[in-house]
Scaffold this active site. Structure first.
Site, PDB file in Angstrom:
ATOM      1  N   GLY A  64      42.002  46.662  42.656  1.00 53.51           N
ATOM      2  CA  GLY A  64      42.258  47.969  42.099  1.00 53.51           C
ATOM      3  C   GLY A  64      41.039  48.666  41.551  1.00 53.51           C
ATOM      4  O   GLY A  64      41.001  49.889  41.471  1.00 53.51           O
ATOM      5  N   ASP A  70      44.710  39.937  32.279  1.00 56.07           N
ATOM      6  CA  ASP A  70      45.010  39.976  33.721  1.00 56.07           C
ATOM      7  C   ASP A  70      44.796  38.607  34.346  1.00 56.07           C
ATOM      8  O   ASP A  70      44.079  38.467  35.342  1.00 56.07           O
ATOM      9  CB  ASP A  70      44.155  41.028  34.407  1.00 56.07           C
ATOM     10  CG  ASP A  70      44.756  41.486  35.741  1.00 56.07           C
ATOM     11  OD1 ASP A  70      45.968  41.283  35.939  1.00 56.07           O
ATOM     12  OD2 ASP A  70      44.019  42.042  36.564  1.00 56.07           O
TER      13      ASP A  70
END
Length: 741
Positions: A397, A517
């Site tokens: 991303g 994450d």
């Protein structure tokens, strides 16, 4: 030496005064960009202009130079209401309404005198945009008509008369389809006309509303203006236009990161659509007898600036007298300020070579503690073969990771991984700085080592140790039937390594660091299959008196690894990190993904392991990867890991073990945790988090009315569709954010 120092101080003082004068002189100009962040950058030799509206403050109504608001459009509630935002008296305020909102800068979108032209002698600009749109039913039973992203030859023209209903504020019955319209649009249509595939589709419109290409959104799981009471109707939309290929791609998702598959792609030659070489960007919408609320919450756009010899998009001031009275003094003051600033910079030494960059002019890299080596861009470009696709290790991303060969400290060649951020826009800068400022101070054997950085010509790069065995994600899930199976010894050591890294971040480093994450694609494996936790783009170092971090954009991370309480608090904590680690443990032991984005045949891994544990009789061992034959794994250690994974995945954050306890369990110096026979229901507010005396913290608890959820929490809409929480990094299962082999 004293006179010299006095001279330096005097010169510095003069420079500061000149800069202040420049600022004060220019403050007399109309504040036409007060709400938008705008800048230019260089990418691969081309200049790009970027503007960003994270939200739309009501003050935009007093700043007409910021946006051009036309028809029935308004600015209200920190959003652009393209059609009226009200539920009162629909016959008067909602039926047969149209509106437009346009960015006032004109961009040159094609040029005939530019270099590197195509066969037809025209070079067409590329652009990309992302926006958050909310299509909401004012009444549960109806929706209509639709919303469109607009590229128009005329940025000041209001919606044509009679353009309500199915004309989306773009055309009317007499002009629809005429080349004199000079527009292209991407429509999100919620009413089926005779020429539409259904009442839930995306289409490419050129000079008319009969789409050149249209596609239903239903197969993608997208429902525009849904009547689901748990869904606020918001979607993220990405539109990417390649001027060289003359092709457009449209992507959509529910409050997440851009998916890998477009909902629409189609050829589009803007040089043959526009009435001239310039165009404006904006939005159009309409209602008819059927109506809905059409509003925009955020908008970011990047446009290639063509070197055609003009100054595209510069808007004239209101009158030449104002230009003489204010513009000339301002320009003079800015020139003096620039001269003074250059003088200061020269006296203090250069930060780097890219003095024209927005990033470099606003960030003092030398002020970042322990900042590592600065690599030369030419060396990294050469080492990656000019960022050749063949050298790509992975993509996520926040950017692309390449393999490169550079010269080491002692002159020998060494392999590195180069992470190139998506762009020098505001978000790219934040990601780059977050990762650079945190990971460069961390020192642990189970963390990916940062070797250096580079910023030049608008390109942001970080350089890491190369990991020969790539990512855990690739080794667990990326191979085919003939791929080698990760051994049990390697699996156990990987879990222990990640736990050690997590303990360091949470308890041993000077500041408490929350990763936010943790997932297999962010766990790298060195030559000996030792785990190295990487990708610190979302990580945050907390102040000493803080126990959590709240992101203003909402809940970051990846579905399946985000703790359930985060959807209610918006806060990341050590406990939420542990939840993500629990999901990773179960994936390592079972060889299956924790989540498959509801793909066909996707197993609910967490639910399945909990059911096997509740069945007793050692059935929990049935969750072990079937590619590992009996005797190829230690049953005691397998049960230890599975129970630990369940304990870390406990719905109540207060029941999850701390990283210190996890390390002891994995070292076999403490027994496996006690885990309930069945998965407890998620409750909010959660029970207090009981903290150890060494933390010096008080228990954390909620105060709102309790909310229980069944074991299928992630399948319910009460979690990830909540309006207030934006999933900023919901990656596709194939994402690679850090170096892979």
């Amino acid at each position: 030496m004293a006179p010299s120092r006095r001279g330096q101080r005097a010169a510095t003082g003069l420079a500061v005064l000149l800069l202040l004068y420049a600022i004060s002189a220019c403050s007399l100009l109309p504040a036409a960009r007060a709400q938008a962040t705008a800048f230019t950058s260089i990418r691969n030799g081309s200049e790009f202009s970027t503007f960003s509206f994270p939200s739309f403050g009501n003050s935009l109504r007093q700043l007409p130079g910021n946006l051009t608001v036309l028809g029935n459009a308004t600015v209200n509630g920190n959003a652009l209401q393209i059609t009226p935002d009200t539920r009162n008296d629909p016959e008067k305020f909602l039926i047969n309404q149209t509106g437009r909102v346009m960015y006032p800068r004109a961009y040159v979108l094609w040029a005939s005198n530019a270099s590197n032209t195509s066969a037809d002698g025209r070079r067409v600009a590329s652009f990309s945009t992302v926006f958050k749109v909310n299509l909401f039913r004012a009444t549960p039973s109806v929706k209509g008509e639709g919303f469109a992203f607009l590229i128009a030859s005329d940025g000041g023209a209001p919606p044509p008369p009679g353009s309500h209903g199915g004309y989306l504020g773009l055309t009317n019955a007499s002009t629809d389809g005429s080349a004199a319209n000079g527009f292209a649009a991407v429509e999100l249509d919620t009413v089926k006309q005779s020429y539409d595939p259904d009442d839930n589709h995306v289409g490419l419109d050129v000079n008319g509303v009969r789409s050149k290409v249209a596609a239903s959104l239903t197969p993608f799981g997208i429902d525009l203006a849904t009547n689901n009471t748990n869904d606020d109707g918001s979607h993220m939309v990405w539109i990417e236009y390649n001027g060289t290929a003359r092709h457009v791609w449209v992507y959509m998702a529910k409050n997440g990161s851009r998916p890998g598959t477009p909902v629409l792609d189609a050829p589009l030659d803007l040089s043959k659509v526009l009435l001239g070489k310039t165009a404006y960007f904006g939005f159009s919408a309409s209602t008819g007898v059927l109506y809905q609320l059409n509003c925009l919450h955020s908008w970011d756009m990047t446009v290639e600036l063509l070197p055609d010899g003009s100054s595209p998009g510069k808007q004239p001031l209101s009158g030449w007298k104002l230009g003489l009275a204010i513009g000339v003094p301002c320009a003079f003051a800015l020139a003096l300020g620039l001269f003074a600033g250059l003088y200061i910079k020269k006296r203090r030494g250069r930060i780097g070579d890219d003095s024209s960059s927005i990033v470099r002019s606003t960030i003092n890299f030398a002020s970042i503690p322990g900042v590592p080596k600065e690599f030369d861009y030419k060396e990294l470009r050469k080492g990656t073969g000019n960022f050749d696709e063949k050298m790509k290790l992975g993509q996520g991303g926040y950017g692309v990771v390449y393999r490169a060969t550079v010269v080491g400290e002692h002159g020998q060649s060494m392999e590195v991984a180069v992470k190139q951020f998506s762009g020098a826009n505001t978000k790219g800068q934040e990601d780059f700085l977050a990762e650079l400022s945190i990971i460069n101070l961390l020192r642990h054997r189970n963390l990916v080592k940062l070797l250096g950085w580079c910023h030049q010509d608008g390109v942001l790069l970080l350089v890491y140790d190369f990991m020969p065995n790539g990512s855990l994600d690739r080794l667990l899930f990326g191979g085919g039937p003939e791929a080698p199976v990760l051994t049990w010894g390697h699996r156990y050591n990987i879990v222990a390594g990640v736990a050690s890294a997590l303990n360091y971040l949470h308890h041993e480093y000077d500041q408490r660091v929350i990763h936010r994450d943790i997932k297999p694609s962010n766990i790298m494996l060195d030559a000996a299959f030792n785990a190295r936790l990487g990708d610190f783009g979302l990580a945050r170092a907390l102040e000493t008196d803080k126990t959590s971090y709240t992101d203003k954009l909402g809940v970051p991370g990846t579905l399946g690894y985000i703790a359930p309480e985060c959807f209610h608090t918006g806060r990341a904590t050590r406990e939420s990190d542990v939840f993500g680690f629990g999901a990773v443990i179960l994936e390592i032991v079972s060889g299956r993904r924790i989540s498959c984005s509801n793909a066909a045949g996707c197993s609910q891994l967490l639910e399945g392991v909990w059911q096997l544990h509740g069945a007793g009789g050692g059935r929990i061992l049935e969750a072990v990867d079937r590619r590992l034959a009996p005797g190829e794994f230690d049953e005691g250690d397998a049960e230890r890991l599975l129970l630990l994974g369940l304990a870390c995945s406990h719905p109540n954050p207060g029941e999850r073990p701390r990283a210190r306890a996890i390390v002891q369990i994995l070292a076999r110096s403490a027994p496996p945790p006690d885990v309930p026979a069945s998965k407890p229901a998620f409750m909010w507010p959660a029970l207090p988090v009981v903290l150890g005396d060494d933390d010096g913290e008080m228990p954390v608890s909620g105060t709102s009315t309790a909310l229980t959820s069944s074991s299928s929490y992630y399948a319910s809409s009460a979690g990830w569709t909540t309006q207030n929480y934006l999933l900023t990094r919901e990656h596709d299962v194939t994402d690679r954010d850090m170096p892979t082999a």
